[in-house]
Structure formats: structure tokens, C-alpha cells
Design an enzyme around this catalytic site. Structure first.
Site, PDB file in Angstrom:
ATOM      1  N   HIS A  49       0.726  -1.147   0.125  1.00  0.00           N
ATOM      2  CA  HIS A  49       0.083  -0.089   0.002  1.00  0.00           C
ATOM      3  C   HIS A  49       0.865   1.300  -0.003  1.00  0.00           C
ATOM      4  CE1 HIS A  49      -3.719  -2.067   0.149  1.00  0.00           C
ATOM      5  NE2 HIS A  49      -3.227  -2.788   1.570  1.00  0.00           N
ATOM      6  N   ARG A  81       7.076  -6.505   3.222  1.00  0.00           N
ATOM      7  CA  ARG A  81       5.961  -6.886   2.927  1.00  0.00           C
ATOM      8  C   ARG A  81       5.791  -6.521   1.261  1.00  0.00           C
ATOM      9  NH1 ARG A  81      -0.352  -5.695   4.402  1.00  0.00           N
ATOM     10  NH2 ARG A  81       0.172  -3.793   3.927  1.00  0.00           N
ATOM     11  N   ASP A  95      17.150 -10.933  -2.675  1.00  0.00           N
ATOM     12  CA  ASP A  95      18.577 -10.937  -3.200  1.00  0.00           C
ATOM     13  C   ASP A  95      18.845  -9.677  -2.732  1.00  0.00           C
ATOM     14  OD1 ASP A  95      18.356 -13.312  -4.675  1.00  0.00           O
ATOM     15  OD2 ASP A  95      18.002 -12.470  -6.516  1.00  0.00           O
ATOM     16  N   GLU A 159      -6.596 -13.133   5.542  1.00  0.00           N
ATOM     17  CA  GLU A 159      -7.348 -11.775   5.500  1.00  0.00           C
ATOM     18  C   GLU A 159      -8.680 -12.003   5.051  1.00  0.00           C
ATOM     19  OE1 GLU A 159      -4.774  -8.529   4.040  1.00  0.00           O
ATOM     20  OE2 GLU A 159      -3.927 -10.298   2.813  1.00  0.00           O
ATOM     21  N   ASP A 185      -8.968  -6.173   6.143  1.00  0.00           N
ATOM     22  CA  ASP A 185      -9.459  -7.025   5.028  1.00  0.00           C
ATOM     23  C   ASP A 185     -10.404  -7.992   5.693  1.00  0.00           C
ATOM     24  OD1 ASP A 185      -8.391  -5.963   2.324  1.00  0.00           O
ATOM     25  OD2 ASP A 185      -6.382  -6.151   3.397  1.00  0.00           O
TER      26      ASP A 185
END
Length: 276
Positions: A49, A81, A95, A159, A185
Site C-alpha cells: 500500500h 511486505r 536478493d 485476511e 480486510d
């Protein structure tokens, strides 16, 4: 030869120790370094977000690592996230040095297993080989490929009402270290959009925390309401974000302006703001 860094956050969860964190949605290395010195056990660096992309996340990770911990404190651990449970995104964040990932919208054991395979090299997974990545100290960590999975921590988000029914199956997947409950959610999925603190939602979250703990995995949540955050900790939640940087900044700005305008601060907004 350099050593593979220990993931103290992962080991703390496995030992049953609660980890207090903060959610960061301001895509700025400067802010990340500021947060890193505040004394939280972990900070969630969000890309779902926020406008953050992989190159910017590299700078955010470097900033958290550079932060000076408070006297007597330990360094703050960065949890990244990705925007989705996508093996290409997962590979890129690993990585550049992320050791803990929180993957959104994992609905069942199959999707959890796909996430595990995305963080592991063959033959256990599908993560692509990169010989000189930042995660391997540019190739100086000789045993990185052999030991990377030992220090990677994988958290997944439940969620929806459908995912709630699959908690035990998701928790049973080898390689899943914790399950995060997403109140915003989840509340919408349950028929209470914008009411993340509805009593019915609270009760379902309480039950989910107990179920996750009963499976031997770490439950997590974002809850900026302090009494409710403490309730979740008492129920057994182990990684709990108790603040969100944008809300701290917004409320501080609004309150300071209101004091000098002779006005009361605006009522608390965004009832779901603690529940990304």
C-alpha cells in the site's frame, strides 16, 4: 569469508518471545533510520500500500541497518511486505537482503507452500540462483546458498473468511513461521467493512490467535489501539505492530496545528487505520 547474519527476529518467535513492532508506510530511508533507532523489535516496510519499489526498498533496508539502537537495546529487524505472493518479487527482495517477508492474502495451504518454495533454492524450491547478491554479501558468504533458509523467516497473512477456515492447514506447511491476521480486510470479508474493531471481528481474531498458537506457529497483528494491542499480546500474539508511522505523524501534526488555532484536534479518523 563473511558470516550469514542471524535472524534474531525468527529465533525470538521460535522461542516464544513477543516482538513489538511498528508499521512503516512512509517510503523514505531517512524515516526508516529514524524508526530504526526508536527501540522497536521490528519494523514492517510496506510495498503493498505504498509507492515503494525494489530499488527504494534496498535503501530502506540499508537505513534500518545503519540506525543506532538505543543504549542497551538491540537493532530493529526489518520485515518486508511484497505487494503480492509472487515468486519474482520474493526473489528480488530476498536478493537485496530481506531476511523476513510478510506475504499478503494467502488463502490456503497450496498458496503457503508456493511461498515456501519461492524462498528456497532447488531442490526444495524455485528461488533463482544469484552468485553475488547483497544477501550473500556480494558472494563473500560462501555458505549462503546452503544456509539461507535457516535464517529466512516467512510470515503469511490471513485476511478473509475463507482463509480463516484454512488456518490449521496453512500452519501445517513446513517453512511457515507465523500467520498475521489482517483486521481491515478480514472485517470486510466478514461483512463489517470499515469496522475492524467490531465486537464480532474482535472475537474472531481472538479465536484465530489461539488457533495459530495451538498449531505451534507465531500469530501476528497490527493494532494501534493500545488496550486492544495488549489484549492480543495476552492472548498469545507474538509479533504485534503497535504503531503506524503515518498515523503518528498525522496526529502529531494535527494536534500541534489545533493547539495554535485554539481548536480541539479532529476526532480520531480511519477506524481501520491500525489494520492494514
Amino acid at each position: 569469508m563473511s558470516m550469514l547474519p542471524t535472524n534474531h527476529f525468527k529465533h525470538a518467535l521460535r522461542a516464544g518471545h513477543a516482538q513489538i513492532g511498528i508499521w512503516s508506510t512512509i517510503p523514505s530511508p531517512f524515516v526508516c533510520e529514524l524508526i530504526g533507532g526508536a527501540g522497536y523489535d521490528w519494523v514492517l516496510l510496506d510495498t503493498e500500500h505504498t509507492p515503494t519499489d525494489v530499488p527504494l526498498m534496498l535503501h530502506q533496508l540499508q537505513a534500518v541497518a545503519a540506525a543506532q539502537p538505543r543504549p542497551g537495546g538491540s537493532p530493529t529487524h526489518a520485515v518486508v511486505r511484497p505487494a503480492w505472493n509472487d515468486p519474482v518479487l520474493i526473489k528480488r527482495y530476498l536478493d537485496i537482503g530481506a531476511q523476513t517477508l510478510l506475504l499478503p492474502f494467502v488463502q490456503n495451504a497450496e498458496e503457503a507452500q508456493a511461498a515456501v518454495r519461492a524462498i528456497r533454492y532447488a531442490p526444495q524450491g524455485i528461488r533463482g540462483m544469484g552468485g553475488s547478491t547483497r544477501a550473500a554479501n556480494f558472494g563473500r558468504t560462501a555458505d549462503y546458498v546452503a544456509r539461507a533458509a535457516d535464517e529466512l523467516c516467512l510470515l503469511v497473512q490471513v485476511e478473509t473468511a475463507e482463509a480463516l477456515e484454512q488456518i490449521e492447514a496453512i500452519a501445517a506447511v513446513d517453512g511457515i513461521d507465523g500467520i498475521f491476521i489482517g483486521p481491515a480486510d478480514l472485517s470486510a470479508s466478514l461483512g463489517y467493512p470499515g469496522q475492524a474493531r467490531h465486537p464480532a471481528v474482535n472475537g474472531i481474531i481472538d479465536d484465530a490467535i489461539r488457533r495459530i498458537r495451538a498449531c505451534g506457529k507465531a500469530p501476528g497483528i497490527l493494532m494501534v489501539d493500545e488496550p486492544r494491542a495488549r489484549e492480543c499480546l495476552a492472548l498469545g500474539a507474538q509479533f504485534v505492530a503497535v504503531a503506524l508511522d503515518t498515523i503518528l505523524l498525522r496526529d502529531g501534526l494535527d494536534a500541534a496545528a489545533a493547539r495554535f488555532r485554539g481548536q480541539a484536534p479532529a476526532a480520531t479518523r480511519l477506524a481501520t487505520a491500525g489494520s492494514y
